[in-house]
Design a protein around this motif. Structure first.
Motif, mmCIF file in Angstrom:
data_model
loop_
_atom_site.group_PDB
_atom_site.id
_atom_site.type_symbol
_atom_site.label_atom_id
_atom_site.label_comp_id
_atom_site.label_asym_id
_atom_site.label_seq_id
_atom_site.Cartn_x
_atom_site.Cartn_y
_atom_site.Cartn_z
ATOM 1 N N LYS A 27 48.995 52.968 -12.578
ATOM 2 C CA LYS A 27 47.538 52.829 -12.589
ATOM 3 C C LYS A 27 47.040 52.431 -13.972
ATOM 4 O O LYS A 27 46.156 51.583 -14.096
ATOM 5 C CB LYS A 27 46.864 54.122 -12.129
ATOM 6 C CG LYS A 27 46.957 54.343 -10.634
ATOM 7 C CD LYS A 27 46.265 55.630 -10.218
ATOM 8 C CE LYS A 27 46.334 55.822 -8.723
ATOM 9 N NZ LYS A 27 45.725 57.091 -8.291
ATOM 10 N N ALA A 28 47.602 53.050 -15.021
ATOM 11 C CA ALA A 28 47.179 52.738 -16.393
ATOM 12 C C ALA A 28 47.483 51.289 -16.755
ATOM 13 O O ALA A 28 46.755 50.667 -17.525
ATOM 14 C CB ALA A 28 47.871 53.679 -17.384
ATOM 15 N N GLN A 29 48.545 50.741 -16.184
ATOM 16 C CA GLN A 29 48.916 49.354 -16.464
ATOM 17 C C GLN A 29 48.278 48.369 -15.483
ATOM 18 O O GLN A 29 48.505 47.171 -15.569
ATOM 19 C CB GLN A 29 50.438 49.196 -16.408
ATOM 20 C CG GLN A 29 51.158 49.979 -17.470
ATOM 21 C CD GLN A 29 52.664 49.967 -17.266
ATOM 22 O OE1 GLN A 29 53.172 49.391 -16.313
ATOM 23 N NE2 GLN A 29 53.361 50.621 -18.158
ATOM 24 N N GLY A 30 47.514 48.895 -14.525
ATOM 25 C CA GLY A 30 46.872 48.034 -13.540
ATOM 26 C C GLY A 30 47.845 47.488 -12.513
ATOM 27 O O GLY A 30 47.591 46.448 -11.893
ATOM 28 N N LEU A 31 48.956 48.174 -12.282
ATOM 29 C CA LEU A 31 49.994 47.684 -11.370
ATOM 30 C C LEU A 31 50.088 48.495 -10.077
ATOM 31 O O LEU A 31 50.938 48.219 -9.246
ATOM 32 C CB LEU A 31 51.361 47.708 -12.081
ATOM 33 C CG LEU A 31 51.459 46.854 -13.336
ATOM 34 C CD1 LEU A 31 52.755 47.128 -14.057
ATOM 35 C CD2 LEU A 31 51.350 45.392 -12.976
ATOM 36 N N TRP A 32 49.221 49.478 -9.906
ATOM 37 C CA TRP A 32 49.287 50.341 -8.733
ATOM 38 C C TRP A 32 49.049 49.555 -7.444
ATOM 39 O O TRP A 32 49.736 49.751 -6.448
ATOM 40 C CB TRP A 32 48.297 51.487 -8.870
ATOM 41 C CG TRP A 32 48.269 52.416 -7.686
ATOM 42 C CD1 TRP A 32 47.217 52.675 -6.875
ATOM 43 C CD2 TRP A 32 49.353 53.214 -7.196
ATOM 44 N NE1 TRP A 32 47.565 53.573 -5.900
ATOM 45 C CE2 TRP A 32 48.875 53.928 -6.074
ATOM 46 C CE3 TRP A 32 50.676 53.388 -7.562
ATOM 47 C CZ2 TRP A 32 49.680 54.789 -5.343
ATOM 48 C CZ3 TRP A 32 51.471 54.262 -6.829
ATOM 49 C CH2 TRP A 32 50.968 54.945 -5.739
ATOM 50 N N GLU A 33 48.102 48.644 -7.453
ATOM 51 C CA GLU A 33 47.822 47.849 -6.255
ATOM 52 C C GLU A 33 49.017 46.967 -5.900
ATOM 53 O O GLU A 33 49.366 46.801 -4.733
ATOM 54 C CB GLU A 33 46.571 46.972 -6.455
ATOM 55 C CG GLU A 33 45.268 47.751 -6.515
ATOM 56 C CD GLU A 33 45.050 48.449 -7.864
ATOM 57 O OE1 GLU A 33 45.623 48.015 -8.873
ATOM 58 O OE2 GLU A 33 44.331 49.452 -7.877
ATOM 59 N N ALA A 34 49.673 46.383 -6.906
ATOM 60 C CA ALA A 34 50.855 45.557 -6.657
ATOM 61 C C ALA A 34 51.961 46.399 -6.041
ATOM 62 O O ALA A 34 52.650 45.944 -5.129
ATOM 63 C CB ALA A 34 51.346 44.914 -7.952
ATOM 64 N N TYR A 35 52.105 47.624 -6.487
ATOM 65 C CA TYR A 35 53.121 48.512 -5.912
ATOM 66 C C TYR A 35 52.800 48.798 -4.453
ATOM 67 O O TYR A 35 53.681 48.766 -3.592
ATOM 68 C CB TYR A 35 53.206 49.817 -6.693
ATOM 69 C CG TYR A 35 53.949 50.888 -5.930
ATOM 70 C CD1 TYR A 35 55.322 50.803 -5.778
ATOM 71 C CD2 TYR A 35 53.280 51.939 -5.312
ATOM 72 C CE1 TYR A 35 56.018 51.758 -5.045
ATOM 73 C CE2 TYR A 35 53.946 52.888 -4.580
ATOM 74 C CZ TYR A 35 55.321 52.807 -4.454
ATOM 75 O OH TYR A 35 55.999 53.734 -3.716
ATOM 76 N N THR A 68 57.311 57.684 1.311
ATOM 77 C CA THR A 68 55.942 57.801 0.813
ATOM 78 C C THR A 68 55.835 58.468 -0.543
ATOM 79 O O THR A 68 54.791 58.411 -1.170
ATOM 80 C CB THR A 68 55.079 58.599 1.817
ATOM 81 O OG1 THR A 68 55.666 59.887 1.976
ATOM 82 C CG2 THR A 68 55.013 57.888 3.146
ATOM 83 N N TYR A 69 56.868 59.110 -1.003
ATOM 84 C CA TYR A 69 56.798 59.868 -2.255
ATOM 85 C C TYR A 69 56.963 58.963 -3.469
ATOM 86 O O TYR A 69 57.877 58.163 -3.541
ATOM 87 C CB TYR A 69 57.879 60.946 -2.288
ATOM 88 C CG TYR A 69 57.951 61.657 -3.611
ATOM 89 C CD1 TYR A 69 56.992 62.592 -3.964
ATOM 90 C CD2 TYR A 69 58.960 61.375 -4.513
ATOM 91 C CE1 TYR A 69 57.039 63.236 -5.180
ATOM 92 C CE2 TYR A 69 59.018 62.009 -5.736
ATOM 93 C CZ TYR A 69 58.059 62.942 -6.062
ATOM 94 O OH TYR A 69 58.110 63.571 -7.271
ATOM 95 N N VAL A 70 56.034 59.110 -4.422
ATOM 96 C CA VAL A 70 56.152 58.469 -5.728
ATOM 97 C C VAL A 70 55.771 59.534 -6.750
ATOM 98 O O VAL A 70 54.705 60.145 -6.629
ATOM 99 C CB VAL A 70 55.201 57.254 -5.862
ATOM 100 C CG1 VAL A 70 55.326 56.635 -7.238
ATOM 101 C CG2 VAL A 70 55.488 56.221 -4.796
ATOM 102 N N PRO A 71 56.636 59.811 -7.734
ATOM 103 C CA PRO A 71 56.306 60.837 -8.723
ATOM 104 C C PRO A 71 54.960 60.567 -9.393
ATOM 105 O O PRO A 71 54.614 59.420 -9.675
ATOM 106 C CB PRO A 71 57.447 60.738 -9.734
ATOM 107 C CG PRO A 71 58.573 60.136 -8.966
ATOM 108 C CD PRO A 71 57.933 59.205 -7.981
ATOM 109 N N LYS A 72 54.215 61.639 -9.664
ATOM 110 C CA LYS A 72 52.868 61.526 -10.214
ATOM 111 C C LYS A 72 52.857 60.769 -11.534
ATOM 112 O O LYS A 72 51.968 59.956 -11.770
ATOM 113 C CB LYS A 72 52.256 62.909 -10.399
ATOM 114 C CG LYS A 72 50.828 62.861 -10.906
ATOM 115 C CD LYS A 72 50.249 64.238 -11.072
ATOM 116 C CE LYS A 72 48.849 64.295 -11.600
ATOM 117 N NZ LYS A 72 48.298 63.198 -12.307
#
Length: 164
Positions: free
Chosen positions: A151-159, A140-144
């Motif tokens: 998120k800035a690249q709009g890829l957080w949802e894909a991750y 569950t850990y992802v560095p901040k």
């Protein structure tokens, strides 16, 4: 000239000398500090390591050969083990990917789809040669800073879809 005026002038000269001496000491200290800072920066010139994700890699990063930290996720189906401890894989941020070559012992948590950071440099043919590979410590850990960049690249949802 009266005796009182002579004493006053002597006191003023003494005060001026003290102020001048104090100013020279301060300026000397600042010069020493500047030289020390310059020496530290000169000694560290080649050791600064910048963090980049595959979509942030520039031509300058590739051509400079300077040390980098390349972060992202091991692309599924990209791991290719060669002779001995040599391994080739791709790091992706779900937008771009970079090929990585590593010769050494991988962390126990290294696997496809895993978040990692590879420390190394680019060679002229555009391949990233890693000196060290670091893997995240749990599921569950992802560095901040990686979350912020995704998120800035709009890829957080894909991750997040990728993780499930």
């Amino acid at each position: 000239m009266s005796n009182e005026t002579a004493v006053r002038l002597t006191i003023q000269k003494g005060l001026r000398r003290r102020k001048t001496k104090r100013l020279m000491m301060i300026l000397g200290g600042l010069v020493v500090l500047a030289v020390a800072a310059a020496l530290v920066l000169y000694a560290m010139r080649g050791t600064a390591s910048f963090f980049r994700m595959p979509s942030e890699i520039t031509g300058e990063d590739i051509s400079s050969g300077r040390p980098l930290r390349l972060g992202g996720f091991v692309e599924k189906g990209s791991v290719n083990k060669e002779n001995g401890t040599r391994i080739t894989f791709a790091i992706t941020d779900f937008s771009n990917k970079e090929t990585v070559k590593f010769d050494g012992v991988l962390p126990d948590l290294f696997r496809e789809g895993q978040g990692i950071i590879a420390e190394g440099h680019f060679v002229p043919d555009g391949v990233f040669v890693a000196d060290r590979v670091l893997a995240k410590h749990d599921e569950t850990y992802v560095p901040k800073d990686i979350v912020d960049r995704l998120k800035a690249q709009g890829l957080w949802e894909a991750y997040q879809k990728h993780e499930r």
